[in-house]
Motif scaffolding. Structure first.
Motif, PDB file in Angstrom:
ATOM      1  N   HIS A   1       0.835  -1.212   0.000  1.00  0.00           N
ATOM      2  CA  HIS A   1       0.000   0.000   0.000  1.00  0.00           C
ATOM      3  C   HIS A   1       0.868   1.260   0.000  1.00  0.00           C
ATOM      4  O   HIS A   1       0.565   2.221  -0.715  1.00  0.00           O
ATOM      5  CB  HIS A   1      -0.937   0.009   1.201  1.00  0.00           C
ATOM      6  N   LEU A   2       1.930   1.261   0.806  1.00  0.00           N
ATOM      7  CA  LEU A   2       2.814   2.429   0.855  1.00  0.00           C
ATOM      8  C   LEU A   2       3.520   2.636  -0.480  1.00  0.00           C
ATOM      9  O   LEU A   2       3.699   3.773  -0.933  1.00  0.00           O
ATOM     10  CB  LEU A   2       3.824   2.298   1.996  1.00  0.00           C
ATOM     11  N   ARG A   3       3.922   1.550  -1.129  1.00  0.00           N
ATOM     12  CA  ARG A   3       4.563   1.668  -2.442  1.00  0.00           C
ATOM     13  C   ARG A   3       3.582   2.212  -3.483  1.00  0.00           C
ATOM     14  O   ARG A   3       3.957   3.019  -4.343  1.00  0.00           O
ATOM     15  CB  ARG A   3       5.155   0.336  -2.869  1.00  0.00           C
ATOM     16  N   ALA A   4       2.339   1.771  -3.429  1.00  0.00           N
ATOM     17  CA  ALA A   4       1.322   2.281  -4.360  1.00  0.00           C
ATOM     18  C   ALA A   4       1.074   3.770  -4.122  1.00  0.00           C
ATOM     19  O   ALA A   4       0.960   4.553  -5.075  1.00  0.00           O
ATOM     20  CB  ALA A   4       0.014   1.492  -4.208  1.00  0.00           C
ATOM     21  N   LEU A   5       1.019   4.164  -2.862  1.00  0.00           N
ATOM     22  CA  LEU A   5       0.836   5.575  -2.523  1.00  0.00           C
ATOM     23  C   LEU A   5       2.039   6.390  -2.983  1.00  0.00           C
ATOM     24  O   LEU A   5       1.888   7.486  -3.524  1.00  0.00           O
ATOM     25  CB  LEU A   5       0.596   5.735  -1.020  1.00  0.00           C
ATOM     26  N   CYS A   6       3.228   5.854  -2.800  1.00  0.00           N
ATOM     27  CA  CYS A   6       4.451   6.520  -3.240  1.00  0.00           C
ATOM     28  C   CYS A   6       4.409   6.778  -4.750  1.00  0.00           C
ATOM     29  O   CYS A   6       4.679   7.896  -5.209  1.00  0.00           O
ATOM     30  CB  CYS A   6       5.673   5.672  -2.879  1.00  0.00           C
ATOM     31  N   ALA A   7       4.056   5.768  -5.515  1.00  0.00           N
ATOM     32  CA  ALA A   7       3.988   5.907  -6.971  1.00  0.00           C
ATOM     33  C   ALA A   7       2.957   6.962  -7.369  1.00  0.00           C
ATOM     34  O   ALA A   7       3.200   7.775  -8.272  1.00  0.00           O
ATOM     35  CB  ALA A   7       3.655   4.556  -7.611  1.00  0.00           C
TER      36      ALA A   7
ATOM     37  N   VAL B   1       7.424   3.481   6.486  1.00  0.00           N
ATOM     38  CA  VAL B   1       6.645   4.704   6.303  1.00  0.00           C
ATOM     39  C   VAL B   1       6.886   5.231   4.896  1.00  0.00           C
ATOM     40  O   VAL B   1       7.864   4.878   4.249  1.00  0.00           O
ATOM     41  CB  VAL B   1       7.023   5.812   7.314  1.00  0.00           C
ATOM     42  N   LEU B   2       5.995   6.083   4.449  1.00  0.00           N
ATOM     43  CA  LEU B   2       6.208   6.836   3.227  1.00  0.00           C
ATOM     44  C   LEU B   2       6.651   8.223   3.654  1.00  0.00           C
ATOM     45  O   LEU B   2       5.917   8.939   4.332  1.00  0.00           O
ATOM     46  CB  LEU B   2       4.928   6.919   2.397  1.00  0.00           C
ATOM     47  N   ARG B   3       7.863   8.575   3.299  1.00  0.00           N
ATOM     48  CA  ARG B   3       8.423   9.894   3.626  1.00  0.00           C
ATOM     49  C   ARG B   3       8.128  10.805   2.438  1.00  0.00           C
ATOM     50  O   ARG B   3       8.573  10.542   1.321  1.00  0.00           O
ATOM     51  CB  ARG B   3       9.922   9.760   3.865  1.00  0.00           C
ATOM     52  N   VAL B   4       7.358  11.873   2.662  1.00  0.00           N
ATOM     53  CA  VAL B   4       6.967  12.796   1.597  1.00  0.00           C
ATOM     54  C   VAL B   4       7.475  14.189   1.945  1.00  0.00           C
ATOM     55  O   VAL B   4       7.311  14.652   3.073  1.00  0.00           O
ATOM     56  CB  VAL B   4       5.430  12.833   1.417  1.00  0.00           C
ATOM     57  N   VAL B   5       8.097  14.845   0.959  1.00  0.00           N
ATOM     58  CA  VAL B   5       8.678  16.174   1.164  1.00  0.00           C
ATOM     59  C   VAL B   5       8.206  17.100   0.061  1.00  0.00           C
ATOM     60  O   VAL B   5       8.124  16.699  -1.103  1.00  0.00           O
ATOM     61  CB  VAL B   5      10.225  16.106   1.156  1.00  0.00           C
TER      62      VAL B   5
ATOM     63  N   HIS C   1      11.006  22.345   4.648  1.00  0.00           N
ATOM     64  CA  HIS C   1      10.570  22.134   6.023  1.00  0.00           C
ATOM     65  C   HIS C   1       9.198  21.467   6.090  1.00  0.00           C
ATOM     66  O   HIS C   1       8.768  21.037   7.152  1.00  0.00           O
ATOM     67  CB  HIS C   1      10.558  23.465   6.779  1.00  0.00           C
ATOM     68  N   LEU C   2       8.526  21.379   4.961  1.00  0.00           N
ATOM     69  CA  LEU C   2       7.230  20.703   4.915  1.00  0.00           C
ATOM     70  C   LEU C   2       7.440  19.259   4.506  1.00  0.00           C
ATOM     71  O   LEU C   2       7.768  18.945   3.361  1.00  0.00           O
ATOM     72  CB  LEU C   2       6.298  21.402   3.918  1.00  0.00           C
ATOM     73  N   ALA C   3       7.300  18.372   5.458  1.00  0.00           N
ATOM     74  CA  ALA C   3       7.498  16.942   5.226  1.00  0.00           C
ATOM     75  C   ALA C   3       6.546  16.165   6.107  1.00  0.00           C
ATOM     76  O   ALA C   3       6.078  16.668   7.137  1.00  0.00           O
ATOM     77  CB  ALA C   3       8.943  16.552   5.528  1.00  0.00           C
ATOM     78  N   GLU C   4       6.268  14.958   5.708  1.00  0.00           N
ATOM     79  CA  GLU C   4       5.347  14.115   6.467  1.00  0.00           C
ATOM     80  C   GLU C   4       5.745  12.668   6.294  1.00  0.00           C
ATOM     81  O   GLU C   4       6.297  12.269   5.275  1.00  0.00           O
ATOM     82  CB  GLU C   4       3.908  14.340   5.990  1.00  0.00           C
ATOM     83  N   GLU C   5       5.460  11.883   7.315  1.00  0.00           N
ATOM     84  CA  GLU C   5       5.653  10.433   7.273  1.00  0.00           C
ATOM     85  C   GLU C   5       4.293   9.770   7.382  1.00  0.00           C
ATOM     86  O   GLU C   5       3.592   9.954   8.372  1.00  0.00           O
ATOM     87  CB  GLU C   5       6.545   9.969   8.420  1.00  0.00           C
TER      88      GLU C   5
ATOM     89  N   VAL D   1      -6.315   5.418  -2.639  1.00  0.00           N
ATOM     90  CA  VAL D   1      -5.045   6.134  -2.846  1.00  0.00           C
ATOM     91  C   VAL D   1      -5.265   7.560  -3.343  1.00  0.00           C
ATOM     92  O   VAL D   1      -4.620   8.486  -2.848  1.00  0.00           O
ATOM     93  CB  VAL D   1      -4.113   5.322  -3.775  1.00  0.00           C
ATOM     94  N   PRO D   2      -6.177   7.814  -4.311  1.00  0.00           N
ATOM     95  CA  PRO D   2      -6.361   9.194  -4.778  1.00  0.00           C
ATOM     96  C   PRO D   2      -6.756  10.164  -3.658  1.00  0.00           C
ATOM     97  O   PRO D   2      -6.260  11.292  -3.606  1.00  0.00           O
ATOM     98  CB  PRO D   2      -7.468   9.077  -5.835  1.00  0.00           C
ATOM     99  N   ALA D   3      -7.623   9.736  -2.744  1.00  0.00           N
ATOM    100  CA  ALA D   3      -8.010  10.607  -1.621  1.00  0.00           C
ATOM    101  C   ALA D   3      -6.818  10.861  -0.700  1.00  0.00           C
ATOM    102  O   ALA D   3      -6.635  11.975  -0.200  1.00  0.00           O
ATOM    103  CB  ALA D   3      -9.166   9.983  -0.842  1.00  0.00           C
ATOM    104  N   ALA D   4      -5.995   9.847  -0.482  1.00  0.00           N
ATOM    105  CA  ALA D   4      -4.803  10.016   0.364  1.00  0.00           C
ATOM    106  C   ALA D   4      -3.829  10.996  -0.284  1.00  0.00           C
ATOM    107  O   ALA D   4      -3.262  11.860   0.404  1.00  0.00           O
ATOM    108  CB  ALA D   4      -4.135   8.669   0.607  1.00  0.00           C
ATOM    109  N   VAL D   5      -3.635  10.896  -1.595  1.00  0.00           N
ATOM    110  CA  VAL D   5      -2.739  11.819  -2.301  1.00  0.00           C
ATOM    111  C   VAL D   5      -3.242  13.255  -2.147  1.00  0.00           C
ATOM    112  O   VAL D   5      -2.462  14.167  -1.860  1.00  0.00           O
ATOM    113  CB  VAL D   5      -2.601  11.433  -3.790  1.00  0.00           C
ATOM    114  N   ARG D   6      -4.536  13.473  -2.325  1.00  0.00           N
ATOM    115  CA  ARG D   6      -5.102  14.824  -2.187  1.00  0.00           C
ATOM    116  C   ARG D   6      -4.883  15.364  -0.777  1.00  0.00           C
ATOM    117  O   ARG D   6      -4.529  16.531  -0.595  1.00  0.00           O
ATOM    118  CB  ARG D   6      -6.590  14.822  -2.541  1.00  0.00           C
ATOM    119  N   ALA D   7      -5.093  14.518   0.236  1.00  0.00           N
ATOM    120  CA  ALA D   7      -4.907  14.958   1.622  1.00  0.00           C
ATOM    121  C   ALA D   7      -3.447  15.310   1.902  1.00  0.00           C
ATOM    122  O   ALA D   7      -3.152  16.332   2.532  1.00  0.00           O
ATOM    123  CB  ALA D   7      -5.391  13.872   2.580  1.00  0.00           C
ATOM    124  N   ILE D   8      -2.530  14.483   1.431  1.00  0.00           N
ATOM    125  CA  ILE D   8      -1.100  14.739   1.638  1.00  0.00           C
ATOM    126  C   ILE D   8      -0.699  16.032   0.935  1.00  0.00           C
ATOM    127  O   ILE D   8       0.004  16.873   1.499  1.00  0.00           O
ATOM    128  CB  ILE D   8      -0.252  13.553   1.133  1.00  0.00           C
TER     129      ILE D   8
END
Length: 124
Positions: free
Chosen positions: A39-45, A68-72, A78-82, A108-115
């Motif tokens: 799931h994390l790999r799919a979200l990463c892609a 975790v998925l580390r997103v920057v 300075h805006l990053a999330e795990e 996944v699309p809803a998670a991408v929008r939230a991130i």
């Protein structure tokens, strides 16, 4: 009289706080939750393909909770999330670093929008 060198010896490189996980089929950490990694790999892609954000799946050091998925936001470092992923509620769910639920891993699309919304530079 002994002269002292005002220069200090170089500091050793800091240990990375996260270690990138291998691609599927290339080995994995002992006891890793394969569905969560998937799931994390799919979200990463999806994050990489659909946003300007940078993302990578990483393993937290030691016993800090697994992958975790580390997103920057590269425009505002300075805006990053795990983002984590855990089983529960009839399937796997993505979670924010502070433990709140982000949503079902199947959406996944809803998670991408939230991130993207959380890491937007203009949201500050």
């Amino acid at each position: 009289m002994q002269s002292t060198n005002p220069r200090k010896a170089p500091m050793p490189a800091a240990e990375p706080t996260h270690r990138s996980l291998p691609a599927p089929g290339k080995g994995r950490p002992e006891g890793a939750d394969e569905p969560a990694l998937s799931h994390l790999r799919a979200l990463c892609a999806a994050v990489q393909a659909g946003t300007a954000l940078r993302a990578r799946v990483a393993e937290r050091p030691g016993d800090c909770g697994g992958p975790v998925l580390r997103v920057v936001n590269p425009g505002a470092g300075h805006l990053a999330e795990e983002i984590g992923c855990r089983a529960g509620g009839g399937g796997h769910r993505f979670t924010w670093s502070w433990g709140d639920d982000l949503g079902p891993a199947r959406d996944v699309p809803a998670a991408v929008r939230a991130i993207e919304r959380v890491l937007a530079a203009d949201a500050m």
